[in-house]
Design an enzyme around this catalytic site. Structure first.
Site, PDB file in Angstrom:
ATOM      1  CB  CYS A  66      -2.564  21.533 -34.296  1.00  0.00           C
ATOM      2  SG  CYS A  66      -3.896  20.938 -33.222  1.00  0.00           S
ATOM      3  CB  CYS A  70      -8.092  25.913 -30.447  1.00  0.00           C
ATOM      4  SG  CYS A  70      -8.431  24.145 -30.273  1.00  0.00           S
ATOM      5  CB  CYS A  73      -3.976  27.828 -30.472  1.00  0.00           C
ATOM      6  SG  CYS A  73      -2.445  26.865 -30.416  1.00  0.00           S
TER       7      CYS A  73
END
Length: 345
Positions: A66, A70, A73
């Site tokens: 990714c 975040c 996650c």
């Protein structure tokens, strides 16, 4: 003499019939036991293996890589593996044969591999003839050229949006300062190319007090899923995992207040932890089913087949239905939950 013999024969036959009927009654009263199944200490037979569910809706996380970070996650970049295209197609064909109707491509970030993603969604629609193909993305790498080319094969594009405040997005690890502007462009592209636009929001410590009604009314997603931030063992549950969700967690009461604030939106769908944790069929990058019940992932379906792989994991089918997992998920649909029996488990 012959008459006495005949009467004796009839009497014996009657006894046999009564004994057989009694035996059948006794057998029917006993717990079902499969041939060869062991008897446990209580003296009762081991329960039979439950029926394997039809994998009607599958989430294929074909990559863990990714371009965002975040903090909460729950599917982290623990590997960099991505299955070769032809092998992946073979696995998806097995799932379609087993009853899959909807496939969702997720990650990681699927748009890191645009060519692979495009080829796979075209295959799912043209060759497998799936009812619904969807993609979940953080939106940062979506461009109009891709949607123009592959739009006919995409039923739903779901974009993650946790806040309409750019400072909050940056604090979460999702933002770079232009999330909201990019989101509005994606919504417009979806409208132009006939793709159903969906929003996913993770409700956490940084955004649970935010009022998002204004923006949701402007963007008009057909479905807005609001997830309570989730802890997953081995992914985001400690200081030793790649992500640590603990500082983002909220109480059930805080989550409920967020939901109450937004229930007026017709697209709103709530997913608290109790519904979300085990209600998704998740296929990982090796094409094994992940298990959220504390067990190891299943062997890859390309090695053992779909049925054997499903037997190794727990899928909460009741929660799948309760969270609205069955809905009108095609390009021309309404987005409403299906009202009748769609699939026989």
């Amino acid at each position: 003499m012959v008459l006495l013999q005949y009467v004796g024969f009839i009497s014996s036959l009657a006894v046999v019939v009564v004994m057989f009927a009694s035996w059948r009654w006794y057998i029917r009263r006993q717990p079902l036991r499969r041939q060869g199944s062991p008897v446990i200490a209580t003296g009762r037979s081991k329960p039979p293996t439950p029926n394997i569910a039809t994998p009607i809706s599958v989430n294929y996380h074909f990559t863990r890589q990714c371009n965002k970070t975040c903090g909460f996650c729950f599917h982290t970049a623990t590997t960099s593996y991505r299955m070769p295209e032809e092998e992946a197609k073979r696995g998806l064909a097995l799932l379609a044969k087993a009853g899959m109707k909807k496939l969702n491509f997720a990650g990681g970030e699927p748009f890191l591999y645009r060519d692979f993603l495009g080829h796979m969604i075209a295959y799912c629609k043209e060759t497998l003839q799936l009812e619904s193909v969807s993609i979940v993305t953080n939106g940062s790498l979506v461009n109009e050229a891709f949607l123009k080319k592959y739009g006919p094969y995409i039923d739903i594009l779901a974009v993650s949006c946790d806040s309409f405040n750019e400072a909050t997005n940056i604090a979460i690890g999702r933002g770079s300062g232009d999330n909201v502007r990019k989101l509005t462009r994606i919504a417009a592209w979806c409208l132009e190319y006939g793709i159903r636009f969906k929003l996913n929001t993770v409700v956490c410590q940084l955004n649970h007090e935010e009022d998002m009604n204004g923006w949701i009314s402007v963007l008009q997603p057909f479905r807005w899923k609001c997830f309570q931030v989730l802890m997953v063992a081995g992914e985001n549950d400690s200081a030793t995992t790649l992500r640590d969700v603990r500082k983002f967690q909220i109480s059930d009461e805080q989550y409920e207040r967020f939901c109450a604030r937004h229930r007026g939106q017709k697209s709103f769908v709530a997913e608290p932890n109790r519904l979300m944790a085990k209600s998704y069929l998740i296929l990982d990058e090796y094409m094994g089913f992940l298990d959220r019940d504390g067990r190891q992932p299943s062997p890859p379906i390309l090695q053992v087949g779909v049925k054997a792989a499903l037997a190794r994991v727990f899928w909460d089918q009741e929660s799948f239905v309760s969270r609205g997992g069955l809905y009108d998920w095609t390009r021309g649909g309404t987005g409403q939950e299906c009202g009748g029996p769609v699939v026989d488990w």
